[in-house]
Design an enzyme around this catalytic site. Structure first.
Site, short mmCIF file in Angstrom:
data_model
loop_
_atom_site.label_atom_id
_atom_site.label_comp_id
_atom_site.label_asym_id
_atom_site.label_seq_id
_atom_site.Cartn_x
_atom_site.Cartn_y
_atom_site.Cartn_z
N HIS A 93 1.07 -1.30 -0.19
CA HIS A 93 -0.14 -0.70 0.08
C HIS A 93 0.78 0.93 -0.11
O HIS A 93 2.45 1.10 0.63
CB HIS A 93 -0.62 0.01 1.21
CG HIS A 93 -1.75 -0.94 0.91
ND1 HIS A 93 -2.86 -0.58 2.25
CD2 HIS A 93 -2.23 -2.29 0.26
CE1 HIS A 93 -3.90 -2.34 1.90
NE2 HIS A 93 -3.76 -2.67 0.90
N GLU B 240 0.77 4.37 1.86
CA GLU B 240 1.58 3.89 2.96
C GLU B 240 2.73 3.32 3.75
O GLU B 240 3.52 4.01 4.64
CB GLU B 240 0.50 3.81 4.58
CG GLU B 240 -0.40 4.95 3.73
CD GLU B 240 -2.39 4.35 3.27
OE1 GLU B 240 -2.55 4.52 3.55
OE2 GLU B 240 -1.80 3.05 2.12
N CYS C 96 -6.12 1.67 6.40
CA CYS C 96 -7.40 0.91 6.30
C CYS C 96 -6.15 0.17 7.61
O CYS C 96 -5.27 0.88 7.93
CB CYS C 96 -6.44 -0.39 5.59
SG CYS C 96 -5.27 -1.25 5.14
N CYS D 111 -2.77 0.02 7.55
CA CYS D 111 -1.90 0.78 7.40
C CYS D 111 -1.93 1.50 8.04
O CYS D 111 -1.09 2.56 8.60
CB CYS D 111 -2.47 1.98 5.76
SG CYS D 111 -2.08 0.98 4.37
#
Length: 154
Positions: free
Chosen positions: A51, A53, A81, A84
């Site tokens: 992801h 992040e 999410c 993260c």
């Protein structure tokens, strides 16, 4: 200042979109300077944890030569999410600024609020959502609209 850094995160999201990745971008700032920027790369890297992040945190830690990113702020185009949000806390990032809310997976206020409600290893972070939310939301909506059209026309 938030808009300047969020605009950089949006540029990262647009890079992801060009690579046919879900268009999410992240930028980490310390002392008013960008120390890392990244976008989703799950498809390219075949990595479910890739992801924006997580990748931005990895780059920032490498640049600082320290896993502790105390004093930093992360700007991300979509509400983080649970994975993260937890990683952000574990990296000791002090502030999360995000654009679009995520009513399905958001862990910074939409579904749950990990940075505020849970102290992971004794750390929490402040959260500011909705910065340039319309711009961030449109990028995501257009991406998924185009993706649906692509698959429906096969």
């Amino acid at each position: 200042m938030n808009n300047k850094f969020m605009q950089l995160a949006i540029e990262e999201a647009l890079k992801a979109e060009r690579e046919e990745e879900i268009p999410v971008g992240a930028v980490i700032v310390c002392d008013n300077k960008v120390i890392s920027a990244a976008h989703n790369m799950r498809e390219k890297l075949k990595d479910p944890t890739a992801h924006a992040e997580i990748l931005a945190i990895r780059k920032a830690a490498k640049k600082k030569n320290d896993w502790r990113l105390t004093g930093c702020t992360i700007y991300v185009t979509l509400e983080p999410c649970p994975m993260c949000a937890s990683a952000i806390l574990l990296a000791r990032i002090n502030k999360i600024v995000f654009g679009a809310y995520d009513s399905e997976n958001g862990a910074c206020g939409s579904i749950i609020n990990i940075p505020v409600a849970y102290k992971i290893f004794g750390y929490s972070a402040s959260v500011e959502g909705g910065i340039m939310k319309d711009e961030c939301k449109i990028i995501l909506q257009e991406f998924f609209k185009n993706r649906r059209n692509k698959y429906n026309n096969k």
